[in-house]
Design a protein around this motif. Structure first.
Motif, PDB file in Angstrom:
ATOM      1  N   PRO A  87       0.800  -1.233   0.000  1.00 16.73           N
ATOM      2  CA  PRO A  87       0.000   0.000   0.000  1.00 16.73           C
ATOM      3  C   PRO A  87       0.829   1.276   0.000  1.00 16.73           C
ATOM      4  CG  PRO A  87      -0.960  -1.593   1.497  1.00 16.73           C
ATOM      5  CD  PRO A  87       0.366  -2.154   1.068  1.00 16.73           C
ATOM      6  N   THR A  88       2.112   1.186   0.293  1.00 15.34           N
ATOM      7  CA  THR A  88       2.964   2.373   0.326  1.00 15.34           C
ATOM      8  C   THR A  88       4.197   2.254  -0.559  1.00 15.34           C
ATOM      9  OG1 THR A  88       4.150   1.522   2.255  1.00 15.34           O
ATOM     10  CG2 THR A  88       2.242   2.931   2.676  1.00 15.34           C
ATOM     11  N   GLU A  89       4.299   1.182  -1.345  1.00 14.47           N
ATOM     12  CA  GLU A  89       5.550   0.923  -2.056  1.00 14.47           C
ATOM     13  C   GLU A  89       5.319   0.626  -3.535  1.00 14.47           C
ATOM     14  OE1 GLU A  89       9.218  -1.564  -0.583  1.00 14.47           O
ATOM     15  OE2 GLU A  89       7.814  -2.921  -1.571  1.00 14.47           O
ATOM     16  N   VAL A  90       5.918   1.457  -4.371  1.00 15.31           N
ATOM     17  CA  VAL A  90       5.945   1.243  -5.817  1.00 15.31           C
ATOM     18  C   VAL A  90       7.392   1.050  -6.230  1.00 15.31           C
ATOM     19  CG1 VAL A  90       5.419   2.195  -8.083  1.00 15.31           C
ATOM     20  CG2 VAL A  90       3.935   2.714  -6.147  1.00 15.31           C
ATOM     21  N   ASN A  93      11.123  -1.922 -11.596  1.00 17.75           N
ATOM     22  CA  ASN A  93      11.964  -3.116 -11.484  1.00 17.75           C
ATOM     23  C   ASN A  93      12.238  -3.391 -10.004  1.00 17.75           C
ATOM     24  OD1 ASN A  93      11.964  -3.464 -14.298  1.00 17.75           O
ATOM     25  ND2 ASN A  93      13.704  -2.087 -14.540  1.00 17.75           N
ATOM     26  N   ASP A  94      13.459  -3.269  -9.546  1.00 15.77           N
ATOM     27  CA  ASP A  94      13.783  -3.649  -8.174  1.00 15.77           C
ATOM     28  C   ASP A  94      13.932  -2.482  -7.215  1.00 15.77           C
ATOM     29  OD1 ASP A  94      13.902  -6.369  -8.920  1.00 15.77           O
ATOM     30  OD2 ASP A  94      15.981  -6.128  -9.586  1.00 15.77           O
ATOM     31  N   ASP A  95      13.714  -1.251  -7.695  1.00 16.42           N
ATOM     32  CA  ASP A  95      13.992  -0.072  -6.873  1.00 16.42           C
ATOM     33  C   ASP A  95      12.872   0.954  -6.976  1.00 16.42           C
ATOM     34  OD1 ASP A  95      16.937  -0.604  -6.044  1.00 16.42           O
ATOM     35  OD2 ASP A  95      16.972  -0.890  -8.213  1.00 16.42           O
ATOM     36  N   PRO A  96      12.772   1.853  -5.992  1.00 21.20           N
ATOM     37  CA  PRO A  96      11.779   2.924  -6.081  1.00 21.20           C
ATOM     38  C   PRO A  96      12.058   3.816  -7.297  1.00 21.20           C
ATOM     39  CG  PRO A  96      12.657   2.758  -3.847  1.00 21.20           C
ATOM     40  CD  PRO A  96      13.516   1.886  -4.714  1.00 21.20           C
ATOM     41  N   PRO A  97      11.034   4.361  -7.917  1.00 23.13           N
ATOM     42  CA  PRO A  97      11.241   5.201  -9.109  1.00 23.13           C
ATOM     43  C   PRO A  97      12.108   6.429  -8.855  1.00 23.13           C
ATOM     44  CG  PRO A  97       8.946   4.551  -8.924  1.00 23.13           C
ATOM     45  CD  PRO A  97       9.606   4.137  -7.648  1.00 23.13           C
ATOM     46  N   ASP A  98      12.156   6.896  -7.592  1.00 22.78           N
ATOM     47  CA  ASP A  98      12.973   8.071  -7.294  1.00 22.78           C
ATOM     48  C   ASP A  98      14.377   7.715  -6.830  1.00 22.78           C
ATOM     49  OD1 ASP A  98      12.331   7.037  -4.825  1.00 22.78           O
ATOM     50  OD2 ASP A  98      11.467   8.882  -4.014  1.00 22.78           O
ATOM     51  N   GLY A 125       3.852  -7.543 -16.246  1.00 24.90           N
ATOM     52  CA  GLY A 125       4.798  -8.406 -16.924  1.00 24.90           C
ATOM     53  C   GLY A 125       5.008  -9.677 -16.129  1.00 24.90           C
ATOM     54  N   ALA A 126       6.227 -10.191 -16.197  1.00 26.16           N
ATOM     55  CA  ALA A 126       6.529 -11.464 -15.535  1.00 26.16           C
ATOM     56  C   ALA A 126       6.483 -11.363 -14.011  1.00 26.16           C
ATOM     57  CB  ALA A 126       7.895 -11.968 -15.991  1.00 26.16           C
ATOM     58  N   GLY A 127       6.679 -10.155 -13.473  1.00 18.35           N
ATOM     59  CA  GLY A 127       6.586  -9.969 -12.020  1.00 18.35           C
ATOM     60  C   GLY A 127       5.130  -9.876 -11.599  1.00 18.35           C
ATOM     61  N   HIS A 128       4.638 -10.877 -10.912  1.00 18.46           N
ATOM     62  CA  HIS A 128       3.210 -10.960 -10.600  1.00 18.46           C
ATOM     63  C   HIS A 128       2.846 -10.207  -9.316  1.00 18.46           C
ATOM     64  CE1 HIS A 128       2.953 -14.997 -13.014  1.00 18.46           C
ATOM     65  NE2 HIS A 128       3.213 -13.950 -13.769  1.00 18.46           N
ATOM     66  N   GLY A 129       1.551  -9.917  -9.186  1.00 18.15           N
ATOM     67  CA  GLY A 129       1.024  -9.346  -7.962  1.00 18.15           C
ATOM     68  C   GLY A 129       0.319  -8.023  -8.141  1.00 18.15           C
ATOM     69  N   SER A 130       0.814  -7.164  -9.020  1.00 20.45           N
ATOM     70  CA  SER A 130       0.238  -5.822  -9.151  1.00 20.45           C
ATOM     71  C   SER A 130      -1.222  -5.857  -9.577  1.00 20.45           C
ATOM     72  CB  SER A 130       1.048  -5.001 -10.158  1.00 20.45           C
ATOM     73  OG  SER A 130       2.362  -4.792  -9.700  1.00 20.45           O
ATOM     74  N   ASP A 147      -0.681   8.350  -9.184  1.00 17.77           N
ATOM     75  CA  ASP A 147       0.248   9.392  -8.737  1.00 17.77           C
ATOM     76  C   ASP A 147       1.601   9.277  -9.433  1.00 17.77           C
ATOM     77  OD1 ASP A 147      -1.799  10.196  -7.103  1.00 17.77           O
ATOM     78  OD2 ASP A 147      -0.910   9.456  -5.241  1.00 17.77           O
ATOM     79  N   LEU A 148       2.048   8.054  -9.703  1.00 16.87           N
ATOM     80  CA  LEU A 148       3.309   7.874 -10.413  1.00 16.87           C
ATOM     81  C   LEU A 148       3.204   8.421 -11.837  1.00 16.87           C
ATOM     82  CD1 LEU A 148       6.187   6.736 -10.635  1.00 16.87           C
ATOM     83  CD2 LEU A 148       5.162   4.541 -11.299  1.00 16.87           C
ATOM     84  N   VAL A 149       2.102   8.124 -12.509  1.00 16.98           N
ATOM     85  CA  VAL A 149       1.887   8.627 -13.866  1.00 16.98           C
ATOM     86  C   VAL A 149       1.924  10.152 -13.879  1.00 16.98           C
ATOM     87  CG1 VAL A 149       0.194   8.835 -15.727  1.00 16.98           C
ATOM     88  CG2 VAL A 149       0.582   6.616 -14.644  1.00 16.98           C
TER      89      VAL A 149
END
Length: 317
Positions: A87-90, A93-98, A125-130, A147-149
């Motif tokens: 709920p608080t983490e986007v 790939n493997d890191d926060p966008p910022d 994609g191949a990373g499931h869950g979203s 908000d990311l968009v």
């Protein structure tokens, strides 16, 4: 000492002149903006797309500006992959966008946007869950995506659903994106090709039904013609989608592997792919286009520059 005030009619004239001058300046600015960022269309209205998921080849940064620096007629660049992890983490790939590692990427993406290229974000994609989270807890997870968009000023979203999701759930996401970002926002999807012809499907919902319900909101499909889900070495699998009579040719871009090391199987060499694309363009005047998976190791031939893959396959090449 006496105070003198300008006559009322002079004030009105000056105000009118100021308003008129301001309007002229705004018109010039808007004209310049339109000139700098024209609508991204390749020859014949085709899409010429590249997925940009690997931003670092080892420790070396891979810049998407190579495409525009070499005048490749790219219309859309899809950066990925976005994962809604909590709920608080986007993550990108493997890191926060910022994360600072992405600073040069965001700068370069803004630069290619200024050249008229649309930049989309790929979700899933191949990373499931979203998508399962969007399906079950939309009010919690959708705002993270929205908000990311907005923060990164993306021109669109590529919904790459490779996990179970309900039809109602994906339609809710598409409808919300359209409502929040307006008619010019690009919504694409990345299904396996067979899902568009009634065959194997990784998404859990029926694409025929989806297209009938909200097809007007989906700009195009980056259909995966590899890994056994479609064959890009001939037109037959593309033909099967069109002949089904639901999704037209202009909404289907052939997504092909850019390197024999990408994907599990289904790589088609650039020479063969060029012939297939020529046949598709002749058969379908409104053919949707070509998409490459992916950019960092793209190679039309051994030892060539990665930007040449799309340059050699895009319309007009």
């Amino acid at each position: 000492m006496s105070l003198q005030f300008p006559a009322p009619h002079r004030v009105g004239v000056r105000r009118a002149v100021l308003v008129a001058a301001t309007a002229v300046v705004l018109a010039v600015v808007l004209a310049l903006v339109v000139e700098v960022r024209p609508r991204a269309d390749a020859a014949g209205g085709e899409h010429a797309v590249m997925y940009y998921q690997t931003q670092y080849d080892g420790d070396r940064y891979v810049s998407p500006r190579e495409l525009t620096d070499h005048d490749v007629p790219v219309t859309d660049l899809i950066v990925g992959a976005i994962h809604l992890n909590s709920p608080t983490e986007v993550h990108l790939n493997d890191d926060p966008p910022d994360d600072p590692k992405f600073d040069p990427m965001w700068t370069d993406l803004a630069a290619v946007q200024d050249e008229g290229v649309r930049v989309l974000g790929m979700v899933g994609g191949a990373g499931h869950g979203s998508f399962q989270r969007l399906d079950a807890e939309f009010d919690t997870y959708y705002p993270l995506l929205r908000d990311l968009v907005a923060e990164r000023r993306l021109d669109g979203i590529d919904l790459n659903v490779e996990e179970e999701m309900s039809l109602a759930g994906i339609e809710r996401v598409i409808t919300a994106l359209r409502a929040d970002f307006g008619p010019d926002f690009v919504i694409s999807m990345g299904p396996v090709a067979s899902a568009l012809s009634g065959g194997g499907n990784l998404s859990g919902f029926d694409y025929d039904r989806l297209y009938r319900d909200v097809g007007e909101e989906i700009a195009f499909f980056n259909a995966q013609f590899y890994n056994g889900w479609g064959d890009a070495s001939s037109t037959s699998d593309f033909d099967a989608i069109v002949e089904r009579g639901v999704i037209p040719a202009d909404r289907i871009a052939v997504t092909a592997l850019t390197n024999g090391g990408n994907g599990g199987s289904g790589y088609v060499d650039a020479s063969t792919l060029r012939d297939v694309l020529a046949e598709l363009r002749a058969k379908y005047p409104e053919f949707g286009g070509i998409t490459g998976w992916e950019y960092f190791n793209a190679a039309p031939a051994a030892g060539t520059d990665r930007w040449r893959w799309l340059a050699e396959l895009a319309p007009g090449a």
